[in-house]
Design a protein around this motif. Structure first.
Motif, PDB file in Angstrom:
ATOM      1  N   PHE A  99       0.859  -1.184   0.000  1.00 22.19           N
ATOM      2  CA  PHE A  99       0.000   0.000   0.000  1.00 22.19           C
ATOM      3  C   PHE A  99       0.894   1.233   0.000  1.00 22.19           C
ATOM      4  O   PHE A  99       1.748   1.397   0.852  1.00 22.19           O
ATOM      5  CB  PHE A  99      -0.923   0.002   1.219  1.00 22.19           C
ATOM      6  N   GLY A 100       0.693   2.103  -0.977  1.00 21.81           N
ATOM      7  CA  GLY A 100       1.601   3.232  -1.093  1.00 21.81           C
ATOM      8  C   GLY A 100       2.801   2.783  -1.909  1.00 21.81           C
ATOM      9  O   GLY A 100       2.679   1.993  -2.838  1.00 21.81           O
ATOM     10  N   SER A 101       3.982   3.279  -1.551  1.00 18.84           N
ATOM     11  CA  SER A 101       5.191   2.991  -2.330  1.00 18.84           C
ATOM     12  C   SER A 101       5.965   1.850  -1.696  1.00 18.84           C
ATOM     13  O   SER A 101       6.024   1.737  -0.480  1.00 18.84           O
ATOM     14  CB  SER A 101       6.068   4.236  -2.378  1.00 18.84           C
TER      15      SER A 101
ATOM     16  N   ASN B 167       8.472   2.030   0.843  1.00 22.89           N
ATOM     17  CA  ASN B 167       9.330   3.114   0.351  1.00 22.89           C
ATOM     18  C   ASN B 167      10.623   2.546  -0.245  1.00 22.89           C
ATOM     19  O   ASN B 167      10.568   1.739  -1.148  1.00 22.89           O
ATOM     20  CB  ASN B 167       9.576   4.134   1.459  1.00 22.89           C
TER      21      ASN B 167
ATOM     22  N   TRP C 216       6.491   1.223  -6.775  1.00 21.06           N
ATOM     23  CA  TRP C 216       6.182   2.660  -6.673  1.00 21.06           C
ATOM     24  C   TRP C 216       5.400   2.993  -7.955  1.00 21.06           C
ATOM     25  O   TRP C 216       5.660   2.445  -9.028  1.00 21.06           O
ATOM     26  CB  TRP C 216       7.465   3.492  -6.654  1.00 21.06           C
ATOM     27  N   GLU C 217       4.477   3.927  -7.863  1.00 22.16           N
ATOM     28  CA  GLU C 217       3.663   4.273  -9.027  1.00 22.16           C
ATOM     29  C   GLU C 217       4.534   4.734 -10.202  1.00 22.16           C
ATOM     30  O   GLU C 217       4.219   4.470 -11.359  1.00 22.16           O
ATOM     31  CB  GLU C 217       2.609   5.325  -8.656  1.00 22.16           C
TER      32      GLU C 217
ATOM     33  N   TYR D 225       3.269   3.948 -13.980  1.00 20.37           N
ATOM     34  CA  TYR D 225       2.095   4.797 -14.164  1.00 20.37           C
ATOM     35  C   TYR D 225       1.913   5.321 -15.582  1.00 20.37           C
ATOM     36  O   TYR D 225       0.787   5.396 -16.077  1.00 20.37           O
ATOM     37  CB  TYR D 225       2.081   5.956 -13.161  1.00 20.37           C
TER      38      TYR D 225
ATOM     39  N   GLN E 199       8.292  11.319   1.973  1.00 21.54           N
ATOM     40  CA  GLN E 199       8.945  10.171   1.363  1.00 21.54           C
ATOM     41  C   GLN E 199       7.903   9.191   0.856  1.00 21.54           C
ATOM     42  O   GLN E 199       7.023   8.779   1.588  1.00 21.54           O
ATOM     43  CB  GLN E 199       9.840   9.468   2.400  1.00 21.54           C
ATOM     44  N   GLY E 200       8.010   8.802  -0.398  1.00 24.75           N
ATOM     45  CA  GLY E 200       7.046   7.851  -0.936  1.00 24.75           C
ATOM     46  C   GLY E 200       5.701   8.514  -1.100  1.00 24.75           C
ATOM     47  O   GLY E 200       5.607   9.668  -1.526  1.00 24.75           O
ATOM     48  N   SER E 201       4.644   7.806  -0.729  1.00 29.35           N
ATOM     49  CA  SER E 201       3.277   8.295  -0.919  1.00 29.35           C
ATOM     50  C   SER E 201       2.773   8.976   0.341  1.00 29.35           C
ATOM     51  O   SER E 201       3.043   8.520   1.446  1.00 29.35           O
ATOM     52  CB  SER E 201       2.353   7.115  -1.258  1.00 29.35           C
TER      53      SER E 201
ATOM     54  N   ASN F 134       1.060   7.611   3.305  1.00 33.36           N
ATOM     55  CA  ASN F 134       0.060   6.777   2.640  1.00 33.36           C
ATOM     56  C   ASN F 134      -1.314   7.449   2.651  1.00 33.36           C
ATOM     57  O   ASN F 134      -1.430   8.568   2.194  1.00 33.36           O
ATOM     58  CB  ASN F 134       0.058   5.388   3.262  1.00 33.36           C
TER      59      ASN F 134
ATOM     60  N   TRP G  17       0.854  11.504  -3.623  1.00 36.47           N
ATOM     61  CA  TRP G  17       1.053  10.197  -4.232  1.00 36.47           C
ATOM     62  C   TRP G  17       1.415  10.491  -5.688  1.00 36.47           C
ATOM     63  O   TRP G  17       0.910  11.445  -6.283  1.00 36.47           O
ATOM     64  CB  TRP G  17      -0.241   9.394  -4.193  1.00 36.47           C
ATOM     65  N   GLU G  18       2.257   9.656  -6.286  1.00 37.72           N
ATOM     66  CA  GLU G  18       2.689   9.920  -7.656  1.00 37.72           C
ATOM     67  C   GLU G  18       1.505   9.964  -8.623  1.00 37.72           C
ATOM     68  O   GLU G  18       1.526  10.717  -9.595  1.00 37.72           O
ATOM     69  CB  GLU G  18       3.761   8.907  -8.084  1.00 37.72           C
ATOM     70  N   HIS G  19       0.437   9.200  -8.323  1.00 38.97           N
ATOM     71  CA  HIS G  19      -0.704   9.206  -9.247  1.00 38.97           C
ATOM     72  C   HIS G  19      -1.351  10.587  -9.346  1.00 38.97           C
ATOM     73  O   HIS G  19      -2.055  10.871 -10.298  1.00 38.97           O
ATOM     74  CB  HIS G  19      -1.747   8.140  -8.868  1.00 38.97           C
TER      75      HIS G  19
END
Lengths: 240, 207
Positions: free
Chosen positions: A162-164, A184, A199-200, A204, B130-132, B153, B171-173
């Motif tokens: 879930f997430g990266s 991450n 990671w997206e 994507y 960091q990250g989403s 998240n 989030w990257e999306h």
């Protein structure tokens, strides 16, 4: 006499400065090269994604890691850590000063993870699978029951992030395989033999939100020979 | 959040109506991103939230506490995703941008010295996630002050103990199809579509 001495001192000072500059530059880790052309993984991973992923994301981690390591070297109490090698350093984060820990964890992780990711893949082939009778096939059959069972587990894990994060096949001291995920850019506790970036940014541009399709495509890309070689070098001498 | 209360009563959450067209926030955020973000990502959170809550109700009915606990992660992910995105669509507007006035404008100037200083701080803090995750301008009811918080998240802003005023999805999306890895460009652009009316109303209700 005095003038010659003065010139010599100036020259030595200039050389020392150059030496220091060269040492710093020489210590910078390079962006690991892609083992194939940017379009080599088409149609599974598109060229634009590969270019951005390698030249922007992976390069970004590389530059920030070098900056963090540079700062670490300035710290007389902790500069020895910068000589450990990134993989080792990622398993000793508790020793890194807290002001640099996050930077090393995220960028050091990003640096090594993406290096392994590129090396986990090769141009796509249909029916891509480890060689029958190979060490990897025997390990998968023993530890997961069958290749299909391993694939189902890996897919479910990669989807569950879930997430990266990342999905990995790791190996323990006894040579047993497991599928794990990390968030991450965290490194897995056990050494990985192959990894998948979820990671997206990894999918994507082509797949949008359809991560499952991207994961399905990954199986056509896995470099089983490279994974086998990594498994062999990580496993102890005992035969399976 | 009327929609969320009503949904709770009927045990089925729904995607909230978007008050503008997918293309209305261009050029800050493209129609392509808006359509996928809303019809795929947000919809998936809603669908998965409903499915998880059904399973939770069943487990609760059976007294299966272990199962109830096991489902809590999915409730947090998907419930948080639904809450966050609902707030997000509402704090964006094609008529947005500019500088806030009224009580929220005063509070921002008081705390950061200027609107520009606040924008710079929020952009930098949110870019550093960091990250989403999300960046929020939030109201801290204990400190009785506004502050910038970030969440990982889909953890909702409420997990920080603060009331969400303005959320920015990183989030990257949320930006990749337009900005690729250059998150700071996205953050720079989004200020032109921030709905200060909504943010101000949330602040007035919270303080």
């Amino acid at each position: 006499g005095a003038m010659v001495r003065q010139a010599a001192v100036t020259a030595l000072a200039a050389l020392a400065l150059l030496g220091a500059f060269h040492a710093a530059a020489a210590q910078n880790l390079p962006l690991p090269p892609l083992p194939y052309d940017y379009n080599a993984l088409e149609p599974v991973i598109d060229e634009e994604t590969m270019r951005t992923h390698h030249l922007a994301h992976h390069k970004g981690y590389t530059d920030k890691l070098n900056a963090a390591l540079g700062e670490l070297r300035e710290d007389s109490q902790h500069k020895h850590l910068a000589k450990l090698g990134v993989d080792n350093l990622l398993h000793r984060l508790d020793q890194v000063p807290s002001r640099l820990r996050g930077a090393i964890r995220n960028n050091g992780g990003g640096y090594v993870n993406h290096d392994l990711f590129w090396k986990s893949m090769r141009p796509p082939t249909e029916g891509n699978a480890p060689q029958p009778g190979s060490r990897f096939t025997r390990a998968i059959d023993r530890d997961f029951g069958s290749f299909e069972a391993w694939k189902a587990t890996f897919t479910a894990s990669a989807l569950s992030v879930f997430g990266s994060g990342w999905a990995w096949v790791v190996v323990n001291d006894a040579g047993e395989l497991a599928v794990v995920t990390t968030p991450n850019q965290d490194a897995p506790d056990l050494p990985p033999v192959l990894g998948l970036d979820v990671w997206e940014h990894a999918y994507y541009l082509k797949y949008k939100n359809r991560r499952a399709e991207y994961i399905e495509g990954f199986y056509r890309l896995i470099d089983w020979d490279a994974a086998e070689a990594r498994l062999a070098s990580l496993t102890d001498r005992t035969e399976l | 959040l009327h929609d969320l209360d009503a949904a709770a009563a009927s045990q089925s959450f729904k995607l909230p109506d978007l008050k503008y067209d997918f293309g209305a926030l261009e050029p800050a955020i493209s129609a392509q991103i808006m359509e996928i973000h809303y019809t795929k990502h947000h919809q998936t959170y809603v669908t998965n939230l409903n499915a998880t809550l059904e399973q939770y109700a069943e487990a609760e009915h059976k007294g299966d506490v272990a199962k109830m606990i096991a489902l809590q992660g999915a409730i947090k992910f998907n419930g948080g995703g639904h809450v966050n995105h609902t707030l997000f669509w509402e704090n964006l507007s094609p008529n947005g941008g500019g500088e806030p006035t009224g009580a929220i404008g005063d509070a921002i100037t008081k705390k950061w010295g200027s609107f520009d200083a606040f924008k710079k701080d929020m952009s930098a803090t949110t870019a550093a996630v960091q990250g989403s995750g999300w960046g929020w301008l939030a109201f801290d009811p204990k400190a009785k002050d506004i502050k910038i918080v970030t969440c990982a998240n889909q953890d909702p802003c409420s997990t920080t103990g603060c009331v969400p005023l303005l959320g920015i999805d990183v989030w990257e999306h949320a930006y990749y199809l337009d900005y690729k890895n250059v998150r700071p460009d996205y953050l720079n652009a989004i200020w032109s579509v921030v709905n200060w009316e909504t943010v101000g109303a949330r602040f007035d209700a919270a303080k």
